[in-house]
Scaffold this active site. Structure first.
Site, PDB file in Angstrom:
ATOM      1  N   TYR A  73       0.854  -1.197   0.000  1.00 43.43           N
ATOM      2  CA  TYR A  73       0.000   0.000   0.000  1.00 43.43           C
ATOM      3  C   TYR A  73       0.882   1.237   0.000  1.00 43.43           C
ATOM      4  O   TYR A  73       1.860   1.302   0.749  1.00 43.43           O
ATOM      5  CB  TYR A  73      -0.906   0.028   1.236  1.00 43.43           C
ATOM      6  CG  TYR A  73      -2.357  -0.087   0.863  1.00 43.43           C
ATOM      7  CD1 TYR A  73      -2.939   0.853   0.005  1.00 43.43           C
ATOM      8  CD2 TYR A  73      -3.154  -1.119   1.328  1.00 43.43           C
ATOM      9  CE1 TYR A  73      -4.266   0.744  -0.363  1.00 43.43           C
ATOM     10  CE2 TYR A  73      -4.478  -1.233   0.960  1.00 43.43           C
ATOM     11  CZ  TYR A  73      -5.030  -0.297   0.116  1.00 43.43           C
ATOM     12  OH  TYR A  73      -6.323  -0.402  -0.258  1.00 43.43           O
ATOM     13  N   GLU A  75      -0.458   4.832  -0.544  1.00 43.59           N
ATOM     14  CA  GLU A  75      -1.230   6.054  -0.816  1.00 43.59           C
ATOM     15  C   GLU A  75      -0.354   7.278  -0.610  1.00 43.59           C
ATOM     16  O   GLU A  75       0.368   7.384   0.387  1.00 43.59           O
ATOM     17  CB  GLU A  75      -2.445   6.130   0.112  1.00 43.59           C
ATOM     18  CG  GLU A  75      -3.693   5.571  -0.545  1.00 43.59           C
ATOM     19  CD  GLU A  75      -4.791   5.287   0.444  1.00 43.59           C
ATOM     20  OE1 GLU A  75      -4.603   4.357   1.254  1.00 43.59           O
ATOM     21  OE2 GLU A  75      -5.816   5.981   0.401  1.00 43.59           O
ATOM     22  N   ASP A 219      -6.426  13.597 -25.278  1.00 44.37           N
ATOM     23  CA  ASP A 219      -6.478  12.190 -24.861  1.00 44.37           C
ATOM     24  C   ASP A 219      -5.765  11.392 -25.951  1.00 44.37           C
ATOM     25  O   ASP A 219      -6.314  11.159 -27.030  1.00 44.37           O
ATOM     26  CB  ASP A 219      -7.944  11.768 -24.720  1.00 44.37           C
ATOM     27  CG  ASP A 219      -8.085  10.310 -24.306  1.00 44.37           C
ATOM     28  OD1 ASP A 219      -7.102   9.551 -24.437  1.00 44.37           O
ATOM     29  OD2 ASP A 219      -9.185   9.929 -23.864  1.00 44.37           O
ATOM     30  N   THR A 245      -3.824   5.891 -21.931  1.00 45.07           N
ATOM     31  CA  THR A 245      -3.671   4.559 -21.369  1.00 45.07           C
ATOM     32  C   THR A 245      -2.254   4.105 -21.699  1.00 45.07           C
ATOM     33  O   THR A 245      -1.564   4.725 -22.515  1.00 45.07           O
ATOM     34  CB  THR A 245      -4.695   3.568 -21.954  1.00 45.07           C
ATOM     35  OG1 THR A 245      -4.658   3.680 -23.373  1.00 45.07           O
ATOM     36  CG2 THR A 245      -6.085   3.837 -21.448  1.00 45.07           C
ATOM     37  N   LYS A 248      -2.132   0.341 -25.119  1.00 48.19           N
ATOM     38  CA  LYS A 248      -2.522   0.252 -26.541  1.00 48.19           C
ATOM     39  C   LYS A 248      -1.242   0.264 -27.382  1.00 48.19           C
ATOM     40  O   LYS A 248      -0.431  -0.654 -27.258  1.00 48.19           O
ATOM     41  CB  LYS A 248      -3.502   1.368 -26.880  1.00 48.19           C
ATOM     42  CG  LYS A 248      -4.809   1.276 -26.075  1.00 48.19           C
ATOM     43  CD  LYS A 248      -5.826   2.303 -26.514  1.00 48.19           C
ATOM     44  CE  LYS A 248      -7.169   2.120 -25.832  1.00 48.19           C
ATOM     45  NZ  LYS A 248      -7.296   2.855 -24.564  1.00 48.19           N
ATOM     46  N   ARG A 254      -1.977  -2.764 -18.498  1.00 50.40           N
ATOM     47  CA  ARG A 254      -3.233  -2.005 -18.461  1.00 50.40           C
ATOM     48  C   ARG A 254      -3.089  -0.921 -17.402  1.00 50.40           C
ATOM     49  O   ARG A 254      -2.699  -1.196 -16.265  1.00 50.40           O
ATOM     50  CB  ARG A 254      -4.399  -2.913 -18.090  1.00 50.40           C
ATOM     51  CG  ARG A 254      -4.647  -4.029 -19.063  1.00 50.40           C
ATOM     52  CD  ARG A 254      -6.039  -4.565 -18.926  1.00 50.40           C
ATOM     53  NE  ARG A 254      -6.967  -3.640 -19.545  1.00 50.40           N
ATOM     54  CZ  ARG A 254      -7.241  -3.633 -20.852  1.00 50.40           C
ATOM     55  NH1 ARG A 254      -6.664  -4.492 -21.664  1.00 50.40           N
ATOM     56  NH2 ARG A 254      -8.093  -2.765 -21.357  1.00 50.40           N
TER      57      ARG A 254
HETATM   58  N1  DSN Z   1     -12.206   0.761 -25.280  1.00 47.63           N
HETATM   59  C1  DSN Z   1     -11.108   1.501 -25.872  1.00 47.63           C
HETATM   60  C2  DSN Z   1     -10.989   1.231 -27.320  1.00 47.63           C
HETATM   61  O1  DSN Z   1     -11.218   0.104 -27.726  1.00 47.63           O
HETATM   62  O2  DSN Z   1     -10.657   2.131 -28.065  1.00 47.63           O
HETATM   63  C3  DSN Z   1     -11.212   2.919 -25.565  1.00 47.63           C
HETATM   64  O3  DSN Z   1     -11.270   3.065 -24.199  1.00 47.63           O
END
Ligand code: DSN
Length: 433
Positions: A73, A75, A219, A245, A248, A254
């Site tokens: 933990y 925080e 974003d 994120t 990707k 993730r």
């Molecule tokens: N769900 C994602 C995507 O597939 O683009 C976006 O958050």
């Protein structure tokens, strides 16, 4: 009596010596979940993955993610935690932040957001008050739920104005965006998309934001890997905040990050913790740091170049087979196929491709006449196939599989036959050797 005491002592001594093992032995076997993990790995190895938002991490990223750091933990932030025993964890987070700032040329980075939606929530929380106006891209035209969709927190807490794309070119329509900005005077303009295949002009967005006194948030969840590799313009110095994120095109675990100008650093950190999150996932932060390290290597640039080449090749092969590509093609890792000329829906295509061993996500096309559950399009992306080593030659094969599966979407035998060919191709490009 004496023998009993001796036996107890022997057990006590051996328990100390093998404490870890004994602790592990007390955990019941969970074949249900581990069998499913094996099945999922098998599925990933034996199918063609065209989901634009997915990728395959390195074993090193997974090793960090599955490490004992999950037990801690922490925080707070490095040097200012609400728990003791954070001296090691602090260094992990410091390294992750330093690498992240270097990768994106950012003045400040927060590496704690658990996911993209949490990053966007914290970013809004840092600069907005409930009821403030945001101008964001509509989900149906390529934006994201968190860019102001009515069913999402963003659409219920804030006053949302949405922009679409140009009805004919399907490109970002800056005249329309500027008109909406002048009319509604948003406090924040959100740019970035989940389903937009062309380059995003951050400078143009920034000029509009400046004209109306708005902050600009980018974003970059989808294009983060391309930005890190210098193959898509950076949101900085144009944007005030950028969110992303990490799983990707960036090919990490993730999770998510927030980048911002230094003037917003304190507000962003406060908005993440205590504003919207509690304890950070330190194992995931370590895995993010490993992914940033990989992305700082020159091999990552070559990888991203191939991702783009593959996306262009796949789109071109499909165009040659008579498919319409939204916005006429792609500059990045993904594109949307408009299926109307083939008289098949996005949902039917997604299901047929799945039977043929190809996974993708159905997608609305701009101004889609079909319902969001059905859709008139599919979104294809090449980050995953490129990670497993496929190149332009394989994109011709993949386009052929896709076309045959769509044309024969009601023929189970034909789909099964394609699945065998897909497996043969996948076997030549293992993900985890
Ligand atoms: N769900 C994602 C995507 O597939 O683009 C976006 O958050």
């Amino acid at each position: 009596m004496k023998r009993r005491i001796m036996l107890a002592m022997v057990i006590a001594v051996s328990s100390c010596a093998t404490g870890t093992q004994l602790a592990r032995n007390t955990v019941p076997q969970d074949s249900a979940i581990f069998d499913l993990i094996d099945r999922e790995q098998h599925r990933q190895e034996h199918t063609i993955n065209l989901i634009a938002s997915e990728n395959y991490t390195s074993k090193e990223v997974m090793r960090a993610s599955a490490s004992p750091l999950t037990n801690k933990y922490a925080e707070g932030y490095a040097g200012k935690r609400y728990y003791a025993g954070c001296e090691v964890i602090d260094d992990v987070e410091r390294i992750a932040i330093a690498r992240c700032k270097e990768l994106f040329n950012a003045e400040h980075a927060n590496v704690q957001p658990h996911a993209g939606s949490q990053a966007n929530m914290a970013a809004y929380f840092a600069v907005l008050k409930p009821g403030d106006t945001i101008l964001g891209m509509s989900l149906a035209e390529g934006g994201h739920l968190t860019h102001g969709h009515p069913v999402n927190f963003s659409g219920s807490i804030y006053n949302v104005v949405q922009y679409k794309v140009h009805p004919e070119t399907h490109l970002l329509d800056f005249d329309e965006i500027e008109k909406l900005a002048l009319e509604h005077k948003p406090k924040l303009i959100v740019c970035g998309a989940s389903a937009y295949s062309r380059t995003i002009d951050f400078a143009r967005f920034a000029a509009i934001a400046k004209k109306v006194g708005a902050l600009l948030m980018a974003d970059i969840a989808h294009i983060a890997g391309l930005v890190a590799a210098g193959l898509h313009p950076s949101p900085f110095p144009h944007a005030d905040i950028a969110t992303s994120t990490t799983h990707k095109t960036l090919r990490g675990p993730r999770g998510a990050i927030i980048l911002c100008k230094k003037e917003l650093a304190a507000a962003v950190d406060k908005a993440v913790m205590p504003g919207t999150q509690g304890g950070p996932f330190m194992n995931v932060i370590a895995a993010k740091a490993v992914a940033f390290h990989e992305a700082l290597d020159s091999s990552f640039i070559r990888y991203q170049e191939q991702v783009i080449m593959n996306a262009k090749a796949l789109a071109k092969n499909l165009q040659d087979k008579g498919y319409d590509i939204v916005a006429g093609g792609t500059d990045n890792h993904l594109f949307i196929v408009d299926l109307r000329s083939k008289k098949v829906s996005g949902r039917a295509t997604e299901l047929a491709l799945q039977k043929a061993g190809i996974t993708c996500s159905r997608s609305c096309i701009p101004f889609d006449p079909a319902k969001p559950w059905i859709t008139s399009g599919v979104r294809f992306g090449t980050p995953g196939l490129t990670t497993r080593g496929m190149g332009v030659a394989q994109m011709a094969q993949v386009a052929d599989f896709v076309d045959r599966a769509i044309m024969q979407h009601a023929d189970e035998d034909a789909l099964n036959a394609i699945k065998q060919e897909v497996e043969t191709l996948c076997a030549q490009f293992p993900i985890y050797k």
